[in-house]
Write an enzyme that holds these catalytic residues in place. Structure first.
Site, PDB file in Angstrom:
ATOM      1  N   ASN A 150      11.330   3.003   4.536  1.00 24.94           N
ATOM      2  CA  ASN A 150      10.606   1.957   3.798  1.00 24.94           C
ATOM      3  C   ASN A 150       9.091   2.115   3.788  1.00 24.94           C
ATOM      4  O   ASN A 150       8.422   1.510   2.956  1.00 24.94           O
ATOM      5  CB  ASN A 150      11.016   0.562   4.296  1.00 24.94           C
ATOM      6  CG  ASN A 150      10.584   0.294   5.708  1.00 24.94           C
ATOM      7  OD1 ASN A 150      10.480   1.207   6.514  1.00 24.94           O
ATOM      8  ND2 ASN A 150      10.342  -0.957   6.013  1.00 24.94           N
ATOM      9  N   GLU A 247      10.892   0.057  17.183  1.00 21.71           N
ATOM     10  CA  GLU A 247      10.511  -1.020  16.259  1.00 21.71           C
ATOM     11  C   GLU A 247      11.709  -1.253  15.357  1.00 21.71           C
ATOM     12  O   GLU A 247      12.136  -0.340  14.650  1.00 21.71           O
ATOM     13  CB  GLU A 247       9.299  -0.612  15.420  1.00 21.71           C
ATOM     14  CG  GLU A 247       7.984  -0.689  16.162  1.00 21.71           C
ATOM     15  CD  GLU A 247       7.687  -2.058  16.741  1.00 21.71           C
ATOM     16  OE1 GLU A 247       8.205  -3.068  16.224  1.00 21.71           O
ATOM     17  OE2 GLU A 247       6.955  -2.102  17.743  1.00 21.71           O
ATOM     18  N   CYS A 281      10.163  -4.817   7.512  1.00 21.08           N
ATOM     19  CA  CYS A 281      10.688  -5.529   8.680  1.00 21.08           C
ATOM     20  C   CYS A 281       9.851  -6.766   8.957  1.00 21.08           C
ATOM     21  O   CYS A 281      10.286  -7.646   9.679  1.00 21.08           O
ATOM     22  CB  CYS A 281      10.765  -4.622   9.882  1.00 21.08           C
ATOM     23  SG  CYS A 281       9.191  -3.924  10.315  1.00 21.08           S
TER      24      CYS A 281
HETATM   25  C1  UN1 Z   1       3.559  -4.131   7.299  1.00 16.71           C
HETATM   26  O1  UN1 Z   1       4.082  -5.234   7.159  1.00 16.71           O
HETATM   27  O2  UN1 Z   1       2.458  -3.878   6.822  1.00 16.71           O
HETATM   28  O3  UN1 Z   1       9.308  -1.121   8.865  1.00 16.71           O
HETATM   29  C2  UN1 Z   1       4.159  -3.047   8.105  1.00 16.71           C
HETATM   30  C3  UN1 Z   1       8.537  -2.046   8.698  1.00 16.71           C
HETATM   31  C4  UN1 Z   1       7.446  -2.238   9.730  1.00 16.71           C
HETATM   32  C5  UN1 Z   1       6.097  -2.051   9.171  1.00 16.71           C
HETATM   33  C6  UN1 Z   1       5.599  -3.230   8.417  1.00 16.71           C
HETATM   34  N1  UN1 Z   1       7.671  -1.328  10.816  1.00 16.71           N
HETATM   35  O4  UN1 Z   1       8.638  -2.771   7.731  1.00 16.71           O
END
Ligand code: UN1
Length: 478
Positions: A150, A247, A281
């Site tokens: 993503n 994460e 996320c």
């Molecule tokens: C953001 O919101 O700018 O995979 C980053 C994801 C997160 C990164 C979001 N690790 O959506």
């Protein structure tokens, strides 16, 4: 034009017998790239190359490593128009979002070019006379980076830049749904002149991922992806005492209080829930609204979400692109239907869209009258789907916001300083946003969550040094 990609191992481009292809999610007639699928053998070669490259890389001056990172960062920014377009073709986010992500990745490299020079130790007072005590930060060795589709360039950037800055060597395994930008990153590393073996990139599925996680010469694993895979990675890494950082998902609440500026609240919800097709996320998937503003807010958000122009990611008129894959689209539709079956009301969307080009398009979906215990509010959907919950007051809003096993980002929209402060203190999340979207974070600040969202040390910003270095304590007497 279809690109042919390769692994990048020990400074060489390596093909493979088994090939996979990536189609454009905005138009599945277009094959964007063909790329090899590696396994334990390719991972083994890459780890061996990284292991051999480590002593010389760590022995360089911080300034020399900083210069390499700065070059990569500048090239990412200079070429962001082309790279952003490629990103948009492979992943499906709008071209404007693809360009912005590439610039962000470049800024991440330049930030860590600075951080490379800021690795500090401490001098301690020894209780023993004549003894000096100092701590140093040393690199770990070879680090394995497993990244999702993503953010095809931002996440590889914010893992590999600090890893390299602090003297580690890298094996990156990107997602097979976004192979192109990882390939471009390897190309930039080569062009910047990084010594061979310092940065390696291997495509692959679960076999390659497991081989990287289990490899005895990989000192640490940084993973971003699903909670199911993440918990598996943590167990495997812990078995051999490798350092691990995860994460994972989110079920991020956006609380809207009666005193909120209605326009701003709607804008923040639109951004958090639907930009990048909800595939972040940090997306706002649970919108918790107090009863005085609920109906006006729900009506306006449904109107604005329903009016978003869904279309090909490269069409400048589009306001939302497709989902990354057929499976992801089906999941979003199924969750929306499931919520309706549990008694919720779909205010807009809920269905896949057939557009001029065959792609994985989903209508922006807003679901009202949901309860905290419904599946739609417990499990991560990862699509343009937001659920509304009506609450009586701030205290109930906070309680509902915390009724989740995740805890990544949490937002509140209010003009009350006192409610904003209480929310900031009381919400169970790694990141709190006051009058800002839950998604879209700054590249120089620590990133991460609590509970089932994250595990291990924080990523990014000044916190990254914690994961990518270890402390050595030196005692000297003479
Ligand atoms: C953001 O919101 O700018 O995979 C980053 C994801 C997160 C990164 C979001 N690790 O959506």
């Amino acid at each position: 034009m279809t690109l042919t990609l390769s692994h990048f191992i020990d400074g060489a481009r390596i093909g493979g017998a088994e090939m996979s292809e990536r189609r454009n999610p905005s138009d599945t007639q277009e094959v964007v790239a063909r790329f090899p699928i590696g396994g334990a053998a390719e991972i083994g070669q890459a780890v061996e190359a990284a292991r051999r490259a480590f002593p010389a890389w760590r022995a360089l001056t911080a300034e020399a490593r900083s210069d390499y990172l700065d070059r990569v960062g500048r090239m990412l920014i200079e070429r962001s128009a082309d790279l952003g377009r490629l990103l948009s073709r492979e992943e499906g986010k709008l071209v404007s979002e693809g360009v912005a992500e590439t610039v962000r990745a470049g800024r991440v490299f330049r930030y860590f070019a600075g951080e490379a020079l800021r690795v500090h130790g401490r001098t301690l007072g020894s209780p023993r006379p004549g003894v000096d005590v100092e701590t140093y930060r040393e690199p770990l060795g070879v680090v394995g980076l497993i990244t999702p589709w993503n953010f095809p360039i931002a996440i590889p950037a914010w893992k590999s830049a600090p890893a390299l800055a602090f003297g580690n060597t890298v094996v990156l395994k990107p997602s097979g749904l976004s192979p192109v930008l990882a390939h471009e990153l390897a190309g930039l590393m080569e062009e910047a002149g990084l010594p061979r073996g310092v940065f390696n990139m291997v495509y692959g599925d679960a076999e390659a991922g497991s081989a990287l996680v289990d490899h005895p010469d990989v000192a640490a694993i940084s993973f971003t992806g699903s909670q199911a895979v993440g918990s598996h990675v943590a167990v495997r890494a812990a078995t051999r005492q490798a350092r691990v950082q995860l994460e994972m998902g989110g079920k991020n609440p956006l609380v809207v209080l009666d005193d909120a500026d209605l326009d701003r609240a709607v804008m923040l919800a639109l951004d958090g829930s639907f930009f990048a097709s909800g595939q972040r996320c940090t997306a706002s998937s649970r919108i918790i609204v107090t009863e005085g503003i609920h109906d006006a807010f729900a009506a306006e958000l449904a109107r604005r979400a329903g009016a978003l122009r869904v279309g090909h990611a490269l069409d400048p008129q589009s306001q939302m692109g497709p989902q990354v894959s057929e499976a992801q689209l089906e999941k979003s539709v199924a969750y929306s239907a499931g919520a309706a079956a549990e008694g919720a009301v779909i205010l807009c969307g809920g269905q896949a869209l057939q557009l001029a080009t065959p792609g994985h398009y989903m209508a922006p979906t807003l679901i009202a009258d949901t309860r905290p215990d419904m599946r739609i509010n417990c499990e991560e959907v990862f699509g343009p789907v937001a659920a509304l919950m009506r609450v009586r007051n701030f205290d109930e809003a906070l309680e509902v916001a915390n009724a989740t096993r995740f805890g990544l980002s949490a937002g509140i929209v209010t003009q009350s300083l006192s409610h904003a402060r209480r929310f900031r203190a009381g919400v169970r999340a790694g990141m709190v946003m006051v009058n800002l979207p839950t998604a879209g974070v700054d590249y120089n600040a620590p990133f991460g969550g609590v509970a089932s969202s994250s595990y291990g040390q924080r990523e990014q910003g000044y916190a990254a040094v914690e994961f990518y270095t270890q402390v050595k304590t030196a005692y000297v007497w003479s």
